[in-house]
Structures are given as C-alpha cells and as structure tokens.
Design a protein around this motif. Structure first.
Motif, PDB file in Angstrom:
ATOM      1  N   ASN A 178       2.749  -5.134  12.467  1.00 44.95           N
ATOM      2  CA  ASN A 178       1.446  -4.497  12.239  1.00 44.95           C
ATOM      3  C   ASN A 178       0.668  -4.515  13.553  1.00 44.95           C
ATOM      4  OD1 ASN A 178       2.222  -4.116   9.625  1.00 44.95           O
ATOM      5  ND2 ASN A 178       1.112  -5.883   8.817  1.00 44.95           N
ATOM      6  N   CYS A 203       0.832  -1.207   0.000  1.00 44.74           N
ATOM      7  CA  CYS A 203       0.000   0.000   0.000  1.00 44.74           C
ATOM      8  C   CYS A 203       0.869   1.260   0.000  1.00 44.74           C
ATOM      9  CB  CYS A 203      -0.926  -0.013   1.220  1.00 44.74           C
ATOM     10  SG  CYS A 203      -1.946   1.451   1.331  1.00 44.74           S
ATOM     11  N   LEU A 242      -1.250 -12.906  -4.957  1.00 53.42           N
ATOM     12  CA  LEU A 242      -2.376 -13.122  -5.859  1.00 53.42           C
ATOM     13  C   LEU A 242      -3.281 -11.904  -5.775  1.00 53.42           C
ATOM     14  CD1 LEU A 242      -2.978 -16.855  -5.016  1.00 53.42           C
ATOM     15  CD2 LEU A 242      -2.099 -15.925  -7.166  1.00 53.42           C
ATOM     16  N   LEU A 266      -4.521  -7.763  -0.971  1.00 51.57           N
ATOM     17  CA  LEU A 266      -3.679  -6.988  -1.894  1.00 51.57           C
ATOM     18  C   LEU A 266      -4.525  -6.110  -2.808  1.00 51.57           C
ATOM     19  CD1 LEU A 266      -0.878  -9.567  -2.745  1.00 51.57           C
ATOM     20  CD2 LEU A 266      -0.664  -7.479  -1.382  1.00 51.57           C
ATOM     21  N   ASP A 270      -1.568   0.528  14.771  1.00 51.53           N
ATOM     22  CA  ASP A 270      -1.354   1.970  15.010  1.00 51.53           C
ATOM     23  C   ASP A 270      -2.388   2.831  14.286  1.00 51.53           C
ATOM     24  OD1 ASP A 270       0.782   1.416  16.629  1.00 51.53           O
ATOM     25  OD2 ASP A 270       2.262   1.569  15.017  1.00 51.53           O
ATOM     26  N   GLY A 317      -4.298  -2.611   4.805  1.00 48.94           N
ATOM     27  CA  GLY A 317      -4.772  -3.127   6.086  1.00 48.94           C
ATOM     28  C   GLY A 317      -5.133  -2.055   7.092  1.00 48.94           C
ATOM     29  N   SER A 347       3.409  -7.632   5.539  1.00 46.86           N
ATOM     30  CA  SER A 347       2.653  -8.832   5.153  1.00 46.86           C
ATOM     31  C   SER A 347       2.711  -9.014   3.644  1.00 46.86           C
ATOM     32  CB  SER A 347       1.188  -8.726   5.596  1.00 46.86           C
ATOM     33  OG  SER A 347       1.089  -8.918   6.981  1.00 46.86           O
ATOM     34  N   SER A 348       2.937  -7.915   2.926  1.00 47.89           N
ATOM     35  CA  SER A 348       2.973  -8.001   1.461  1.00 47.89           C
ATOM     36  C   SER A 348       4.030  -9.006   0.996  1.00 47.89           C
ATOM     37  CB  SER A 348       3.247  -6.623   0.864  1.00 47.89           C
ATOM     38  OG  SER A 348       2.226  -5.732   1.245  1.00 47.89           O
ATOM     39  N   GLU A 363       9.359   3.533   7.487  1.00 49.20           N
ATOM     40  CA  GLU A 363       9.137   2.097   7.711  1.00 49.20           C
ATOM     41  C   GLU A 363       9.863   1.680   8.988  1.00 49.20           C
ATOM     42  OE1 GLU A 363       7.442  -0.679   6.561  1.00 49.20           O
ATOM     43  OE2 GLU A 363       8.567  -1.619   8.191  1.00 49.20           O
TER      44      GLU A 363
HETATM   45  C1  LIG Z   1       0.850 -15.721   4.412  1.00 46.76           C
HETATM   46  C2  LIG Z   1       0.004 -14.661   3.776  1.00 46.76           C
HETATM   47  C3  LIG Z   1      -0.403 -14.815   2.449  1.00 46.76           C
HETATM   48  C4  LIG Z   1      -1.201 -13.823   1.858  1.00 46.76           C
HETATM   49  N1  LIG Z   1      -1.508 -13.948   0.539  1.00 46.76           N
HETATM   50  C5  LIG Z   1      -2.256 -12.991  -0.051  1.00 46.76           C
HETATM   51  C6  LIG Z   1      -2.545 -13.062  -1.441  1.00 46.76           C
HETATM   52  O1  LIG Z   1      -2.066 -13.931  -2.170  1.00 46.76           O
HETATM   53  N2  LIG Z   1      -3.376 -12.127  -1.971  1.00 46.76           N
HETATM   54  C7  LIG Z   1      -3.889 -11.107  -1.208  1.00 46.76           C
HETATM   55  O2  LIG Z   1      -4.624 -10.301  -1.719  1.00 46.76           O
HETATM   56  N3  LIG Z   1      -3.553 -10.979   0.096  1.00 46.76           N
HETATM   57  C8  LIG Z   1      -2.749 -11.881   0.680  1.00 46.76           C
HETATM   58  N4  LIG Z   1      -2.403 -11.733   1.987  1.00 46.76           N
HETATM   59  C9  LIG Z   1      -2.785 -10.481   2.672  1.00 46.76           C
HETATM   60  C10 LIG Z   1      -1.846  -9.354   2.203  1.00 46.76           C
HETATM   61  O3  LIG Z   1      -0.524  -9.763   2.397  1.00 46.76           O
HETATM   62  C11 LIG Z   1      -2.121  -8.053   2.975  1.00 46.76           C
HETATM   63  O4  LIG Z   1      -3.496  -7.766   2.930  1.00 46.76           O
HETATM   64  C12 LIG Z   1      -1.352  -6.894   2.345  1.00 46.76           C
HETATM   65  O5  LIG Z   1       0.004  -7.235   2.198  1.00 46.76           O
HETATM   66  C13 LIG Z   1      -1.466  -5.632   3.191  1.00 46.76           C
HETATM   67  O6  LIG Z   1      -0.631  -4.654   2.619  1.00 46.76           O
HETATM   68  P1  LIG Z   1      -0.260  -3.354   3.443  1.00 46.76           P
HETATM   69  O7  LIG Z   1       0.671  -2.570   2.614  1.00 46.76           O
HETATM   70  O8  LIG Z   1      -1.507  -2.715   3.934  1.00 46.76           O
HETATM   71  O9  LIG Z   1       0.471  -3.907   4.754  1.00 46.76           O
HETATM   72  P2  LIG Z   1       1.937  -4.523   4.934  1.00 46.76           P
HETATM   73  O10 LIG Z   1       2.443  -5.137   3.703  1.00 46.76           O
HETATM   74  O11 LIG Z   1       1.886  -5.372   6.151  1.00 46.76           O
HETATM   75  O12 LIG Z   1       2.822  -3.244   5.213  1.00 46.76           O
HETATM   76  C14 LIG Z   1       2.666  -2.465   6.389  1.00 46.76           C
HETATM   77  C15 LIG Z   1       4.018  -1.918   6.758  1.00 46.76           C
HETATM   78  O13 LIG Z   1       3.852  -0.913   7.768  1.00 46.76           O
HETATM   79  C16 LIG Z   1       4.932  -1.003   8.677  1.00 46.76           C
HETATM   80  N5  LIG Z   1       4.516  -0.356   9.925  1.00 46.76           N
HETATM   81  C17 LIG Z   1       3.536  -0.723  10.777  1.00 46.76           C
HETATM   82  N6  LIG Z   1       3.426   0.165  11.771  1.00 46.76           N
HETATM   83  C18 LIG Z   1       4.372   1.115  11.564  1.00 46.76           C
HETATM   84  C19 LIG Z   1       4.755   2.301  12.264  1.00 46.76           C
HETATM   85  N7  LIG Z   1       4.138   2.691  13.381  1.00 46.76           N
HETATM   86  N8  LIG Z   1       5.795   3.033  11.770  1.00 46.76           N
HETATM   87  C20 LIG Z   1       6.437   2.665  10.630  1.00 46.76           C
HETATM   88  N9  LIG Z   1       6.097   1.551   9.933  1.00 46.76           N
HETATM   89  C21 LIG Z   1       5.068   0.787  10.379  1.00 46.76           C
HETATM   90  C22 LIG Z   1       5.152  -2.496   8.809  1.00 46.76           C
HETATM   91  O14 LIG Z   1       6.451  -2.782   9.313  1.00 46.76           O
HETATM   92  C23 LIG Z   1       4.943  -2.961   7.371  1.00 46.76           C
HETATM   93  O15 LIG Z   1       6.159  -2.998   6.653  1.00 46.76           O
HETATM   94  C24 LIG Z   1      -1.609 -12.688   2.610  1.00 46.76           C
HETATM   95  C25 LIG Z   1      -1.196 -12.541   3.937  1.00 46.76           C
HETATM   96  C26 LIG Z   1      -0.398 -13.504   4.518  1.00 46.76           C
HETATM   97  C27 LIG Z   1       0.053 -13.296   5.930  1.00 46.76           C
END
Ligand SMILES: Cc1cc2nc3c(=O)[nH]c(=O)nc-3n(C[C@H](O)[C@H](O)[C@H](O)COP(=O)(O)OP(=O)(O)OC[C@H]3O[C@@H](n4cnc5c(N)ncnc54)[C@H](O)[C@@H]3O)c2cc1C
Length: 470
Positions: free
Chosen positions: A229, A24, A58, A444, A232, A425, A51-52, A43
């Motif tokens: 995660n 994201c 997919l 995703l 926050d 998320g 989690s990405s 970060e």
């Molecule tokens: C095993 C597994 C398989 C999955 N497979 C799929 C799939 O195939 N398809 C799909 O659609 N979804 C899948 N998901 C879900 C998907 O991974 C998540 O919904 C998606 O990655 C969320 O993206 P994001 O950028 O919101 O969060 P994230 O990728 O988790 O990124 C959030 C980032 O924020 C950082 N952060 C948090 N708090 C702070 C703070 N206070 N200060 C600074 N940094 C901070 C974290 O360290 C992290 O790097 C899967 C999840 C898991 C666990």
C-alpha cells in the motif's frame, strides 16, 4: 503516473476496473456483479491479501440481525454519534451518518451473501463504542475474511488478475479515466480500457516518504500493515486535481508484542489491565483507544513498555487467534506473583508494587487517576498475572481522497470527477485529522461499506440504470 490521452486503443476493455483485491476491492466487484455489471480486479500481489488479511476482522455495524438476535439495542443515530464523538467533531458528519446507515445491511450481506460466519463480540466494549456492535469472524482473523471474499469472487466468476501492478492511469484533460496500465513482474505492460475506475488500493502506510511527510510522529515506528500500500490512490488523485483530506490521520496500535510482533487483545486493558514503562510506572490513560496509545508507548524509554493483566482478560483474549499465537510464542507470559513478574521482566519491584497499590486505590475509591482514566466496573488484578513486553506500531493510514455519498472522488471545488470512485484506505476515512479519532473498526467499516457503494455506483454509471444495495 497519469498518462494524458484523449483517444486510445486498449489491449482489452472492461466496464469497470478495480485496483486492489483487499476487502474494499472485492466488496466492490461483488456488488457491481449483483447489479449486473462485470469488473476486472487488478492486484499487484501474487495472492490477494492486503491489510484486510492482516486484520483482526472486527467490523462495527448498527442494526444487524446478529445484534437483534442477542437483544442488543443500537441505531444509526447512535453509531454516527459515536463516530463523530471519537473524532472530536472533526470528521465529516454526513459521511458518518451514511456509512453508519449502510453498515448494518453490509454486515448482514457479508454473512448471508458472502458466507462469512460473523458473530457479535460481547463481553467488553471497544473504546468509544457505546454498545456491542463489533462483529468478528470465528477466530477474529482477517485471513477468514479474505477466504470468504475470494471464495465469493470465485463463485461469481469475477476475474481477478494477480501480479498485475497498476503503474499508470490513462485520463483526458477533464479527468475522465479511460483505462489503466498494469505492469507484470517481468516488466511487460498491458493497457486495459474501462468506463469506470474504482481505487481500492488502500493508503500510504507502506510508503516511508509519505509517512515522513504526513505522519512524522510514526516515521520510525514499525509498520504492521500491507507493504504494497504505497499511496498510489492519493498520488494519482492529486494529478487529477482530486481533493485529499486528513492525511495525518491513522490507526496506530499500542500493544504489539516485542520482538515477537503479535497483537495483545485490547480488552485486557479495558478489563483492568495497565501498562508500565521500564521504570515500573504508568504513563497514560490506556483505555482512551489503541490508536492514540501507540505514540504514548513509543515515547517511553527504549520505545517499549510492559502490559500487565489477569485471568479475566486472558480468558477473553483466548478467543482471538493473534492472542493465542502470542501465548504459544512465549510473548504473553504468566506469573503467580508480582515477584515473578519482576524476575521475568527486570522491572523494579518497589516501583511496580507502588503502581499496583495506586491502581487498587483508584478502583477502591472509584476515582479517576492522574491521566483521567476511570476505574469503575473493574476489580484490582489478581494472580495469576499475564504480561507482555509491547511497543507501538502504525497499522494503516486513514487520510485519503475525498469522496461523496456515492463514493465518487471529488475535486477541490466539490464537483465529482467523471468516472472515478474510491473506498477503504484509498479514501478519507472517518477518523478526523490525527491519531486519536480512530474508532475501533473504522478501517474495515469504510473498506466494506465504501466498497459496496463504489461497486453499486460504478455499475449505475456504466449501465445508466437503477441498481440496488441490499
Ligand atoms: C494488524 C492489523 C489489524 C487490523 N485489524 C482491523 C480490525 O479488526 N478491524 C478494522 O476495521 N480494521 C482493522 N485493520 C485495518 C484494516 O485492515 C484496513 O483498514 C482494511 O483492510 C483496508 O482495506 P482495503 O481493501 O482498503 O485495503 P487492503 O486490504 O490493504 O487492500 C489493498 C490492496 O491493493 C493492492 N494494491 C495497492 N496498490 C496497488 C497497485 N498500484 N496496483 C494493484 N494493486 C495494488 C494491495 O496489494 C492490496 O492487496 C487492521 C490493520 C492491521 C494492519
């Protein structure tokens, strides 16, 4: 923590701060840059993964070039209808529509601009998707997604500060965010001013207290997502009077090998596989969805079950890195007969034979089983069998801050906070209030689409100009 300020001098200031360098946050930063506005991504980890990077990469989307090339017919209406049906009409239908609409261009952008070599996943449909619309990276792994995204960030010279844990937001009484406080591993703090803030720091899967409060059924389950995660976005949002919704919503998974911790590709079940408990008996409709299956599995004796499939599912599974790792680690086993399964698993032969016969009878007669599973279009399992001991796990949370079609964070009365955006998320997703509404790929989908929208709208706010989302 919200630090209330009307006026403050910052160590440094940037137009847009983005908290979190997962899919994201990076999609937001790239899109802001495309629209001519610089951002700084903060970060907490040493390396951006989130989690990405743990995901299977997919991403569902309707109307992509990859679908057209394969002759797959799909539409925004159809995708939105699938999203709403899976959540039993309990998600936001307007959001389902605008996210579905932006999904095709977002996947095309990931391929063309980010350089992520996605392909259309064919051969089986994920539960709830009425057509082939899942797009995956070559090995179906989130590390490929994050490598492409961080590569694009480097090419565009966008700044990511790592080991920068945001521990507070500066905002005035009206909820206008002025900046953030980042805490370094040695305890030093830096205060950074901004004109707009994007919360891309995901959900609260890594916060056991919040899980106990909002998702008690998963309080004792293994958490498979990113530990950093910690919720926050929701905690800060609340202090700013932001609305939250669907905090009991999440993606679980009912096929994590135990104790190895690899994922069994879900298609092995849709292709005719099934799960039995330690008594050798089936206990659920396995193909409703992998999210709701997590609790079904956890509720069985010792919280583990055996999943059994055959060569057809195995061949499909081998295109997934997770699955191949399961084979290499010995988590996914092979047997030439039922007797061999029993020898390796300790399952009771009589009960297991009876289960095989029951399933074969359902397939032959084309009738639903006791749990409502339809068995059309599959054949009874044939040796060689493949099987694994699996448990249920919590993958990520789907509740969060309520946002509008511009990814602006809304207050309880529906008005937007002045300069706060959220996606992935951190925002309320499209999965309704509970475990059963998660349509495969919702994670995703909202990470990439809302990241793009938040980046564009934050840039538009900062520049006061018309920006584009290709
Ligand atoms: C095993 C597994 C398989 C999955 N497979 C799929 C799939 O195939 N398809 C799909 O659609 N979804 C899948 N998901 C879900 C998907 O991974 C998540 O919904 C998606 O990655 C969320 O993206 P994001 O950028 O919101 O969060 P994230 O990728 O988790 O990124 C959030 C980032 O924020 C950082 N952060 C948090 N708090 C702070 C703070 N206070 N200060 C600074 N940094 C901070 C974290 O360290 C992290 O790097 C899967 C999840 C898991 C666990």
């Amino acid at each position: 923590m919200i630090l209330r300020v009307e006026d403050k001098t910052f160590d440094a200031s940037v137009p847009i701060v983005i908290i979190g360098a997962g899919a994201c946050g990076i999609c937001a930063a790239l899109t802001a840059k495309e629209n001519g506005v610089e951002s700084l991504v903060l970060e907490r980890d040493e390396t951006p993964t989130g989690s990405s990077a743990l995901s299977t990469c997919l991403i569902p989307a309707a109307g992509t070039r990859l679908q057209r090339a394969e002759g797959v017919e799909d539409s925004v209406d159809r995708f939105a209808a699938d999203l709403i049906a899976k959540a039993k009409d309990q998600n936001d239908p307007k959001m389902a529509r605008w996210v579905a609409e932006a999904s095709g261009p977002t996947v095309d952008w990931l391929v063309d601009t980010v350089g992520l070599p996605l392909s259309l996943v064919k051969g089986f449909k994920y539960p709830g998707h009425s057509t082939y619309r899942m797009h995956g990276s070559p090995n179906r792994t989130g590390s490929e997604l994050m490598a492409a995204l961080t590569g694009a960030i480097a090419r565009e010279n966008i700044d990511i500060a790592t080991s920068a844990h945001v521990t507070g937001l500066f905002a005035n009484e009206a909820g206008h965010v002025r900046g953030v406080r980042a805490t370094r591993p040695d305890g030093a703090t830096e205060d950074i001013g901004c004109d707009a803030l994007i919360l891309a720091c995901s959900g609260y899967g890594g916060n056991p207290e919040m899980i106990r409060e909002y998702i008690p059924e998963m309080a004792d389950a293994i958490y498979f997502g990113h530990a950093g995660n910690q919720g926050d976005a929701v905690l800060w949002g609340r202090e700013l009077d932001a609305a939250t919704a669907d905090l009991g919503s999440y993606q679980g998974h009912g096929a994590v090998t135990h104790p190895h911790g690899t994922l069994v590709f879900w298609g092995v079940l849709t292709e005719g596989g099934f799960q039995v408990n330690l008594q050798g008996k089936r206990f659920s409709n396995e193909v409703r969805g992998y999210s709701e299956q997590a609790v079904e599995v956890i509720d069985q004796p010792d919280h583990v079950v055996w999943e059994i499939w055959d060569h057809e599912g195995h061949e499909l599974g081998l295109s997934f890195q997770d699955y191949r790792e399961g084979v290499e680690m010995g988590a996914i086993r092979e047997a030439g007969s039922l007797k061999e399964i029993v020898e390796q698993s300790g399952l009771p032969l009589d009960a297991l034979s009876e289960t095989f016969e029951d399933v074969a009878a359902c397939i032959r007669r084309g009738r639903k089983d006791d749990w409502g599973r339809e068995w059309q279009g599959v054949e009874p399992l044939e040796p060689p069998f493949h099987f694994a001991r699996v448990t249920g796990a919590l993958f990520h949370t789907q509740g969060g801050l309520v946002v509008d079609g511009k990814a602006r964070v809304l207050r309880e009365d529906g008005t937007p906070l002045p300069n706060l955006f959220a996606g992935g998320g951190a925002a309320r997703g499209l999965s309704g209030p509970s475990r059963w509404g998660y349509l495969s790929g919702n994670g995703l989908l909202t990470a990439t689409v809302l990241g793009r929208v938040a980046g564009r709208e934050a840039a538009r706010l900062v520049e006061g100009q018309h920006c584009r989302l290709g």
